[in-house]
Design a protein around this motif. Structure first.
Motif, PDB file in Angstrom:
ATOM      1  N   LYS A  79       6.515   8.939  -5.726  1.00 43.30           N
ATOM      2  CA  LYS A  79       7.638   9.158  -4.815  1.00 43.30           C
ATOM      3  C   LYS A  79       7.178  10.059  -3.673  1.00 43.30           C
ATOM      4  N   PRO A  80       7.742   9.935  -2.466  1.00 46.22           N
ATOM      5  CA  PRO A  80       8.858   9.065  -2.102  1.00 46.22           C
ATOM      6  C   PRO A  80       8.442   7.640  -1.728  1.00 46.22           C
ATOM      7  N   TYR A  81       7.130   7.297  -1.858  1.00 46.15           N
ATOM      8  CA  TYR A  81       6.679   5.969  -1.448  1.00 46.15           C
ATOM      9  C   TYR A  81       7.209   4.877  -2.366  1.00 46.15           C
ATOM     10  N   ALA A  82       7.144   5.134  -3.678  1.00 48.34           N
ATOM     11  CA  ALA A  82       7.566   4.111  -4.644  1.00 48.34           C
ATOM     12  C   ALA A  82       7.906   4.785  -5.964  1.00 48.34           C
ATOM     13  N   GLY A  83       8.730   4.123  -6.759  1.00 47.76           N
ATOM     14  CA  GLY A  83       9.127   4.670  -8.050  1.00 47.76           C
ATOM     15  C   GLY A  83       8.538   3.899  -9.210  1.00 47.76           C
ATOM     16  N   VAL A  84       7.452   3.171  -8.977  1.00 47.52           N
ATOM     17  CA  VAL A  84       6.855   2.327 -10.001  1.00 47.52           C
ATOM     18  C   VAL A  84       6.184   3.175 -11.081  1.00 47.52           C
ATOM     19  N   SER A  85       6.302   2.734 -12.341  1.00 44.64           N
ATOM     20  CA  SER A  85       5.611   3.396 -13.447  1.00 44.64           C
ATOM     21  C   SER A  85       4.177   2.882 -13.508  1.00 44.64           C
ATOM     22  N   THR A  86       3.232   3.788 -13.652  1.00 45.51           N
ATOM     23  CA  THR A  86       1.819   3.411 -13.607  1.00 45.51           C
ATOM     24  C   THR A  86       1.027   4.092 -14.711  1.00 45.51           C
ATOM     25  N   GLY A  87      -0.187   3.603 -14.903  1.00 48.93           N
ATOM     26  CA  GLY A  87      -1.117   4.230 -15.824  1.00 48.93           C
ATOM     27  C   GLY A  87      -2.507   4.196 -15.222  1.00 48.93           C
ATOM     28  N   ILE A  88      -3.409   4.954 -15.826  1.00 45.36           N
ATOM     29  CA  ILE A  88      -4.810   4.973 -15.397  1.00 45.36           C
ATOM     30  C   ILE A  88      -5.657   4.380 -16.517  1.00 45.36           C
ATOM     31  N   LEU A  89      -6.460   3.378 -16.181  1.00 48.76           N
ATOM     32  CA  LEU A  89      -7.417   2.806 -17.121  1.00 48.76           C
ATOM     33  C   LEU A  89      -8.800   3.360 -16.815  1.00 48.76           C
ATOM     34  N   LEU A 112       9.579  15.343  -9.980  1.00 51.32           N
ATOM     35  CA  LEU A 112       9.438  13.885  -9.996  1.00 51.32           C
ATOM     36  C   LEU A 112      10.533  13.177  -9.204  1.00 51.32           C
ATOM     37  N   ASP A 113      11.169  13.906  -8.273  1.00 50.99           N
ATOM     38  CA  ASP A 113      12.158  13.302  -7.387  1.00 50.99           C
ATOM     39  C   ASP A 113      11.523  13.055  -6.025  1.00 50.99           C
ATOM     40  N   ASP A 114      12.312  12.631  -5.060  1.00 49.66           N
ATOM     41  CA  ASP A 114      11.768  12.316  -3.734  1.00 49.66           C
ATOM     42  C   ASP A 114      11.211  13.539  -3.004  1.00 49.66           C
ATOM     43  N   GLN A 119       0.841  -1.194   0.000  1.00 50.95           N
ATOM     44  CA  GLN A 119       0.000   0.000   0.000  1.00 50.95           C
ATOM     45  C   GLN A 119       0.877   1.246   0.000  1.00 50.95           C
ATOM     46  N   PHE A 120       0.422   2.260  -0.679  1.00 50.77           N
ATOM     47  CA  PHE A 120       0.983   3.586  -0.484  1.00 50.77           C
ATOM     48  C   PHE A 120      -0.083   4.595  -0.864  1.00 50.77           C
ATOM     49  N   ARG A 121      -0.048   5.727  -0.221  1.00 51.07           N
ATOM     50  CA  ARG A 121      -1.084   6.729  -0.425  1.00 51.07           C
ATOM     51  C   ARG A 121      -1.050   7.260  -1.849  1.00 51.07           C
ATOM     52  N   THR A 122      -2.217   7.335  -2.461  1.00 52.46           N
ATOM     53  CA  THR A 122      -2.338   7.960  -3.763  1.00 52.46           C
ATOM     54  C   THR A 122      -2.313   9.469  -3.547  1.00 52.46           C
ATOM     55  N   PRO A 123      -1.446  10.204  -4.254  1.00 50.21           N
ATOM     56  CA  PRO A 123      -1.402  11.661  -4.072  1.00 50.21           C
ATOM     57  C   PRO A 123      -2.781  12.282  -4.286  1.00 50.21           C
ATOM     58  N   ARG A 124      -3.106  13.254  -3.439  1.00 49.85           N
ATOM     59  CA  ARG A 124      -4.455  13.821  -3.448  1.00 49.85           C
ATOM     60  C   ARG A 124      -4.800  14.458  -4.793  1.00 49.85           C
ATOM     61  N   HIS A 125      -3.798  15.079  -5.453  1.00 47.31           N
ATOM     62  CA  HIS A 125      -4.104  15.748  -6.728  1.00 47.31           C
ATOM     63  C   HIS A 125      -4.381  14.735  -7.838  1.00 47.31           C
TER      64      HIS A 125
END
Length: 503
Positions: A371-381, A406-408, A174-180
């Motif tokens: 970041k800083p939770y994770a550096g995984v590349s993602t997409g939205i479906l 896009l850094d920590d 789990q990691f928090r999804t940024p509010r924006h």
């Protein structure tokens, strides 16, 4: 946004917990959740009493007379925040530990009440009377500051600020999804007042809170001036499930702090047979955990019919399809592998979205978004459940900036594609003529089918190569010779200067 003096007061309150020995952010937020709950219980009881008096109705306070706490009867008034906050530290500590916490666990004797449901396994962890006294005083100052602000959602903003301190990834990926990012997804979906919304991996309920905010902003009169729709909003619109009880308590309090009285926030393994919800929801918004793989034995059998896999990210997309009503919509965050993975299961889930449902958009996000939770590349479906297909074109967008570095550090910057994404998504009919070299464009279904249902934007994006003209080789060699001569002359001059110094 929490700024200035209010932010300083919250930070000072956090510091009291930290210096007192509670250094786990989850523990701090959990204890603050309980204390905010206890404070608000007193306030809401007083509010109901005043409203009843104005309407000429009788009202019996939950603190009236003697109340039952465990096996004994105690004076209910001393359980009120407004009373016990004036007690000496030792007495306050005893009242909180021995009376208030047991009281809220069995509030009204109804285990299903909106408050008691989230508090029944609360544990009081504040270690000393002095520390509790300092915390209560600090919270009184905080609430006093809040009461002077006109922003009606300041309590919700405070809770969001507290949640932002959860900087460590959870054990289940789990990691928090940024509010924006959450707000962007809600804006893309434009939820209406009759939605039945679900997040099957809700965590701190960020998506559900954002939908509630959107409804109040865009449908306030329609909801709050209609008794039936207000009841739907308060009691039936919001559904969230998670397997982390701490997250559930924080998420439920987050919802109530944002003015939603009775959200349906429950402990549930959404991927298992514990979850009977099928064809139920009109909108799903989610960022499910990508923790790798599960055992087949714990996965609901109907999820394995479409794609037999242990990968949670694929199972969740399958689950979203099944939980939606026909006509229901979904916006979910997935790791990039879902978009282009070559396994049978990967291809099966993408084929399902394109052939049997209506896939509307794929938004590629840069890896620094989490970041800083994770550096995984993602997409939205983004898709709509039809069970009869309907995908003609899929809209792709290559997000390069989200308003933060896009850094920590994730410091604010001017570059931000989010307003453009929302605008273009709402006017996708105007996107057909855009070139593949631009940030967004349409791709026809058949082209995706021909590419084995690959949904990675790089498969369809065209890179515009600009020719670079270099000088002739003879000119480059002449330039190198000239530089070599210049260096040789400089070295000769340096040798001469050193020789003169020695002499």
């Amino acid at each position: 946004m929490i700024t200035g003096e209010l932010k300083n007061k919250i930070d000072a309150l956090w510091e009291i917990f930290w210096t007192g020995g509670l250094t786990n952010p989850l523990d701090v937020i959990e204890q603050m959740t309980y204390l905010m709950f206890i404070h608000d219980l007193d306030d809401s009881d007083n509010l109901h009493a005043r409203e009843s008096a104005m309407l000429g109705l009788s009202y019996e306070s939950i603190f009236a007379g003697e109340v039952k706490v465990g096996d004994r009867m105690v004076d209910g008034s001393q359980l009120k925040w407004s009373v016990f906050h004036d007690f000496p530290a030792q007495k306050m500590y005893s009242v909180m530990q021995e009376m208030v916490f047991p009281f809220i666990k069995d509030l009204h004797g109804n285990k299903e009440s909106a408050y008691a449901k989230y508090m029944q396994d609360a544990i009081f962890k504040i270690p000393t009377p002095l520390m509790l006294s300092k915390i209560v005083d600090a919270m009184d100052e905080l609430y006093k500051q809040m009461s002077g602000l006109k922003d009606t959602d300041v309590r919700g903003d405070i809770y969001e600020y507290l949640l932002s301190k959860l900087a460590n990834s959870g054990v289940n990926g789990q990691f928090r999804t940024p509010r924006h990012i959450i707000r962007m997804m809600v804006e893309l979906m434009q939820p209406g007042p009759d939605e039945v919304v679900c997040d099957p991996a809700c965590g701190t309920s960020g998506f559900l809170v954002a939908v509630g905010e959107y409804e109040r902003e865009h449908h306030r009169e329609e909801i709050f001036f209609d008794r039936v729709k207000k009841d739907h909003y308060m009691n039936h619109m919001f559904h969230g499930y998670d397997m982390d009880r701490t997250m559930l308590r924080i998420g439920a309090m987050n919802m109530m702090t944002h003015g939603i009285d009775n959200p349906y926030i429950e402990y549930r393994d959404s991927l298992s047979d514990q979850n009977p919800d099928r064809n139920k929801y009109t909108l799903i918004l989610a960022n499910p955990p990508f923790k790798g793989s599960l055992d087949y034995d714990i996965v609901s059998t109907d999820l394995l019919r479409l794609c037999k896999t242990k990968k949670t990210e694929l199972l969740f997309v399958d689950l979203f399809i099944q939980m939606l009503k026909v006509g229901g919509r979904c916006a979910c965050i997935v790791p990039d592998g879902v978009l282009f993975g070559s396994s049978t299961a990967h291809k099966a889930i993408r084929k399902e979205l394109i052939e049997n449902q209506r896939l509307e958009a794929v938004i590629s996000m840069p890896s620094g978004v989490f970041k800083p939770y994770a550096g995984v590349s993602t997409g939205i479906l983004i898709f709509t459940k039809t069970n009869h297909g309907g995908t003609d074109h899929v809209w792709f967008y290559d997000m390069k900036a989200d308003g933060f570095s896009l850094d920590d550090k994730r410091t604010p910057i001017e570059e931000n594609d989010i307003p453009d994404i929302i605008k273009r998504f709402r006017h996708r009919d105007q996107e057909m003529s855009r070139e593949r070299t631009e940030q967004s464009f349409m791709v026809p279904k058949q082209e995706i089918v021909d590419n084995k249902y690959d949904l990675s934007i790089n498969k369809y994006k065209k890179v515009e190569y600009k020719p670079v003209e270099y000088p002739p080789t003879s000119e480059i060699l002449a330039s190198i010779r000239s530089l070599e001569t210049e260096i040789s002359n400089d070295l000769n001059d340096l040798e001469k200067m050193l020789a003169d110094e020695i002499n």
